[in-house]
Write a protein that holds these residues in place. Structure first.
Motif, PDB file in Angstrom:
ATOM      1  N   GLY A 195       2.578   9.526  -6.233  1.00 45.09           N
ATOM      2  CA  GLY A 195       2.994  10.890  -5.944  1.00 45.09           C
ATOM      3  C   GLY A 195       2.677  11.370  -4.543  1.00 45.09           C
ATOM      4  N   VAL A 196       2.145  10.489  -3.706  1.00 43.57           N
ATOM      5  CA  VAL A 196       1.849  10.852  -2.322  1.00 43.57           C
ATOM      6  C   VAL A 196       3.160  10.929  -1.544  1.00 43.57           C
ATOM      7  N   GLY A 197       3.310  11.938  -0.704  1.00 41.64           N
ATOM      8  CA  GLY A 197       4.513  12.081   0.096  1.00 41.64           C
ATOM      9  C   GLY A 197       4.635  10.974   1.136  1.00 41.64           C
ATOM     10  N   LEU A 198       5.870  10.730   1.587  1.00 41.18           N
ATOM     11  CA  LEU A 198       6.108   9.658   2.556  1.00 41.18           C
ATOM     12  C   LEU A 198       5.350   9.904   3.848  1.00 41.18           C
ATOM     13  N   GLU A 253       0.829  -1.202   0.000  1.00 44.28           N
ATOM     14  CA  GLU A 253       0.000   0.000   0.000  1.00 44.28           C
ATOM     15  C   GLU A 253       0.865   1.253   0.000  1.00 44.28           C
ATOM     16  N   ILE A 254       1.923   1.237   0.811  1.00 41.70           N
ATOM     17  CA  ILE A 254       2.826   2.389   0.871  1.00 41.70           C
ATOM     18  C   ILE A 254       3.522   2.588  -0.466  1.00 41.70           C
ATOM     19  N   VAL A 255       3.981   1.492  -1.092  1.00 44.04           N
ATOM     20  CA  VAL A 255       4.633   1.579  -2.405  1.00 44.04           C
ATOM     21  C   VAL A 255       3.675   2.176  -3.435  1.00 44.04           C
ATOM     22  N   THR A 256       2.416   1.718  -3.421  1.00 40.45           N
ATOM     23  CA  THR A 256       1.419   2.229  -4.370  1.00 40.45           C
ATOM     24  C   THR A 256       1.206   3.722  -4.195  1.00 40.45           C
ATOM     25  N   MET A 257       1.121   4.179  -2.951  1.00 39.93           N
ATOM     26  CA  MET A 257       0.915   5.603  -2.696  1.00 39.93           C
ATOM     27  C   MET A 257       2.130   6.432  -3.106  1.00 39.93           C
ATOM     28  N   ALA A 300       1.745   9.126   3.326  1.00 40.81           N
ATOM     29  CA  ALA A 300       1.527   7.684   3.172  1.00 40.81           C
ATOM     30  C   ALA A 300       1.517   6.983   4.528  1.00 40.81           C
ATOM     31  N   ILE A 301       2.461   7.360   5.392  1.00 41.23           N
ATOM     32  CA  ILE A 301       2.503   6.749   6.729  1.00 41.23           C
ATOM     33  C   ILE A 301       1.308   7.204   7.555  1.00 41.23           C
ATOM     34  N   GLU A 302       0.935   8.473   7.420  1.00 39.76           N
ATOM     35  CA  GLU A 302      -0.203   8.992   8.183  1.00 39.76           C
ATOM     36  C   GLU A 302      -1.491   8.283   7.794  1.00 39.76           C
ATOM     37  N   SER A 303      -1.642   7.964   6.503  1.00 41.34           N
ATOM     38  CA  SER A 303      -2.851   7.269   6.069  1.00 41.34           C
ATOM     39  C   SER A 303      -2.930   5.872   6.681  1.00 41.34           C
ATOM     40  N   GLN A 304      -1.773   5.245   6.916  1.00 42.74           N
ATOM     41  CA  GLN A 304      -1.767   3.919   7.545  1.00 42.74           C
ATOM     42  C   GLN A 304      -2.201   3.996   9.005  1.00 42.74           C
ATOM     43  N   GLY A 354      17.262   3.121  -1.277  1.00 37.97           N
ATOM     44  CA  GLY A 354      16.197   3.846  -1.966  1.00 37.97           C
ATOM     45  C   GLY A 354      16.148   5.306  -1.574  1.00 37.97           C
ATOM     46  N   GLU A 355      16.374   5.597  -0.301  1.00 36.83           N
ATOM     47  CA  GLU A 355      16.391   6.989   0.143  1.00 36.83           C
ATOM     48  C   GLU A 355      17.582   7.741  -0.458  1.00 36.83           C
ATOM     49  N   LEU A 356      18.727   7.069  -0.538  1.00 35.04           N
ATOM     50  CA  LEU A 356      19.928   7.718  -1.072  1.00 35.04           C
ATOM     51  C   LEU A 356      19.808   7.993  -2.572  1.00 35.04           C
ATOM     52  N   THR A 357      19.161   7.079  -3.306  1.00 34.09           N
ATOM     53  CA  THR A 357      19.040   7.235  -4.757  1.00 34.09           C
ATOM     54  C   THR A 357      17.749   7.930  -5.176  1.00 34.09           C
ATOM     55  N   GLY A 358      16.861   8.195  -4.218  1.00 36.63           N
ATOM     56  CA  GLY A 358      15.591   8.819  -4.558  1.00 36.63           C
ATOM     57  C   GLY A 358      14.594   7.863  -5.178  1.00 36.63           C
ATOM     58  N   LYS A 359      14.820   6.568  -5.037  1.00 41.50           N
ATOM     59  CA  LYS A 359      13.929   5.557  -5.606  1.00 41.50           C
ATOM     60  C   LYS A 359      13.416   4.638  -4.497  1.00 41.50           C
ATOM     61  N   LEU A 360      12.850   5.255  -3.478  1.00 40.87           N
ATOM     62  CA  LEU A 360      12.383   4.489  -2.327  1.00 40.87           C
ATOM     63  C   LEU A 360      11.275   3.517  -2.717  1.00 40.87           C
ATOM     64  N   ALA A 361      10.350   3.948  -3.582  1.00 43.72           N
ATOM     65  CA  ALA A 361       9.240   3.075  -3.983  1.00 43.72           C
ATOM     66  C   ALA A 361       9.749   1.830  -4.689  1.00 43.72           C
ATOM     67  N   ASP A 362      10.717   2.014  -5.614  1.00 48.10           N
ATOM     68  CA  ASP A 362      11.269   0.862  -6.337  1.00 48.10           C
ATOM     69  C   ASP A 362      11.979  -0.099  -5.390  1.00 48.10           C
ATOM     70  N   ALA A 363      12.786   0.458  -4.480  1.00 46.37           N
ATOM     71  CA  ALA A 363      13.538  -0.381  -3.550  1.00 46.37           C
ATOM     72  C   ALA A 363      12.600  -1.149  -2.628  1.00 46.37           C
ATOM     73  N   LEU A 364      11.589  -0.472  -2.107  1.00 44.28           N
ATOM     74  CA  LEU A 364      10.643  -1.140  -1.214  1.00 44.28           C
ATOM     75  C   LEU A 364       9.853  -2.214  -1.951  1.00 44.28           C
TER      76      LEU A 364
END
Length: 401
Positions: free
Chosen positions: A79-82, A71-75, A85-89, A137-147
């Motif tokens: 384009g939803v901010g991190l 769900e977090i990856v989808t959000m 995304a956590i707040e929605s959970q 993912g945080e270092l490369t800016g690709k957190l969604a892909d890494a997760l």
């Protein structure tokens, strides 16, 4: 409106704290900035988001965790901010342990802590490689892909365990039913013919063994029950002990048929893990160390540590693997090709798919052997008992067999 408690530093450099009401977190932070305060900590204190009675994230299942991370990856991909995304959970219908974990994460993220550190702090049942993937993912800016790749690996691990467990259910039921059938024969059928032992005629050896065994079991029911209970309890206790499971797995991996299945499955997990980590820019040495931990077989872990030392000393990965003979020649050739082409993550993914399919086929072949073998053993045991009874009857009546 939501109530917030805050800690901040005023114009004089003094620490101050208090409460305020605002529609959301950003509005509350803006109010503090307008007062000339430097925010340190800001937490919601309304009943809506008050901490749960639970003080830990215990009781969270791996399936629930996989679903939530997806769900977090989808959000994040939408384009939803991190933070959002956590707040929605925190407002979802997850278990109490999961809600507690995400509320804790949300507070830490608002305080400036990285996502990886917050994930570590809540102690969810997450494999260690997820932390490294999240950090990469945080270092490369690709957190969604890494997760997403990490969650896919978690899903793969869970599916592999489930497939193995489900595949063994039928043989286990078959063996248990056979043991119960033999027990019933000894307890209720064989004793009916024990009077034949009192005759003057000499019984055949098989008949004598069957009848004497049945009589002894029937006369010592309590002892046999206690012995069976101790055996079951001891087996369960031993199996729960990680050292015993590791020792059993280590031995089983060296057997002719079962060992091939275990080793192919283990190579698939190792290759997939290493490929996922490398594709997310995790350094080679760190990736090798994490991938070796994913291996379940002790002797392979030991050899992998030697591989890591050799790679650290300047030896290529394929050559180190070949020298230690830690994986099959086919897998080594694919790794060598990947190194030369600069596509090691892709070739490792191919190795994983190849050996995953091979292990599944091997599992089917093994189970196809277990079932008839179990039927043969159980049938032989019951047939021996029946034959012993028939021999006793015919011998007692002087009937030629």
């Amino acid at each position: 409106m939501i109530n917030f408690s805050y800690q901040a530093i005023d114009d004089t450099g003094q620490l101050t704290s208090g409460t305020l009401t605002a529609p959301d977190y950003r509005s509350a932070a803006r109010q503090l900035e307008e007062r000339g305060l430097t925010l340190i900590k800001l937490d919601e204190t309304s009943q809506k988001t008050a901490p749960h009675k639970h003080t830990s994230a215990k009781g969270v299942s791996r399936k629930e965790l996989i679903l939530v991370l997806y769900e977090i990856v989808t959000m994040l991909r939408a384009g939803v901010g991190l933070h959002e995304a956590i707040e929605s959970q925190c407002k979802s219908g997850h278990s109490a342990g999961m809600l507690f974990a995400f509320e804790s994460m949300l507070g830490q993220l608002r305080g400036g802590t990285s996502f990886t550190q917050t994930l570590k702090s809540v102690k969810l049942p997450i494999p260690e490689y997820i932390y490294y993937l999240a950090e990469a993912g945080e270092l490369t800016g690709k957190l969604a892909d890494a997760l997403e790749q990490g969650v896919q690996q978690m899903e793969y691990d869970l599916q592999l365990s489930s497939d193995t467990r489900n595949a063994l259910i039928y043989p286990a039921i078959l063996v248990l039913s056979g043991i119960m059938a033999v027990g019933i024969m000894f307890l209720f059928v064989v004793p009916k013919f024990s009077s034949l032992l009192d005759g003057d005629s000499e019984l055949p050896l098989l008949a004598s063994l069957v009848l004497n065994s049945g009589t002894w079991v029937n006369d010592n029911k309590i002892f046999m029950g206690v012995l069976l209970g101790i055996a079951i309890a001891g087996s369960i206790t031993l199996w729960k002990h990680s050292g015993f499971r590791i020792m059993t797995l280590n031995y089983a991996s060296k057997t002719p048929v079962l060992g091939s299945w275990i080793n192919e499955s283990d190579i698939a997990v190792w290759a997939k893990m290493l490929g996922v980590l490398l594709s997310n820019k995790v350094p080679l040495m760190t990736a090798l160390s994490l991938a070796s931990r994913a291996s379940r077989i002790p002797w392979r872990k030991l050899k992998m540590s030697q591989v890591i030392k050799k790679v650290k000393g300047g030896v290529s990965l394929s050559l180190a693997l070949e020298q230690e003979q830690v994986i099959t020649p086919t897998a080594i050739n694919l790794v060598r090709v990947g190194e030369k082409a600069g596509e090691l993550p892709a070739t490792l993914a191919s190795v994983s798919r190849l050996y995953d399919q091979a292990s599944r086929n091997r599992m089917k072949s093994l189970l196809s052997l277990i079932e008839p073998l179990a039927i043969l053993i159980i049938g032989s045991a019951i047939g021996t008992i029946i034959l012993g009874i028939v021999l006793a009857i015919t011998s007692a009546n002087d009937i030629a067999v």
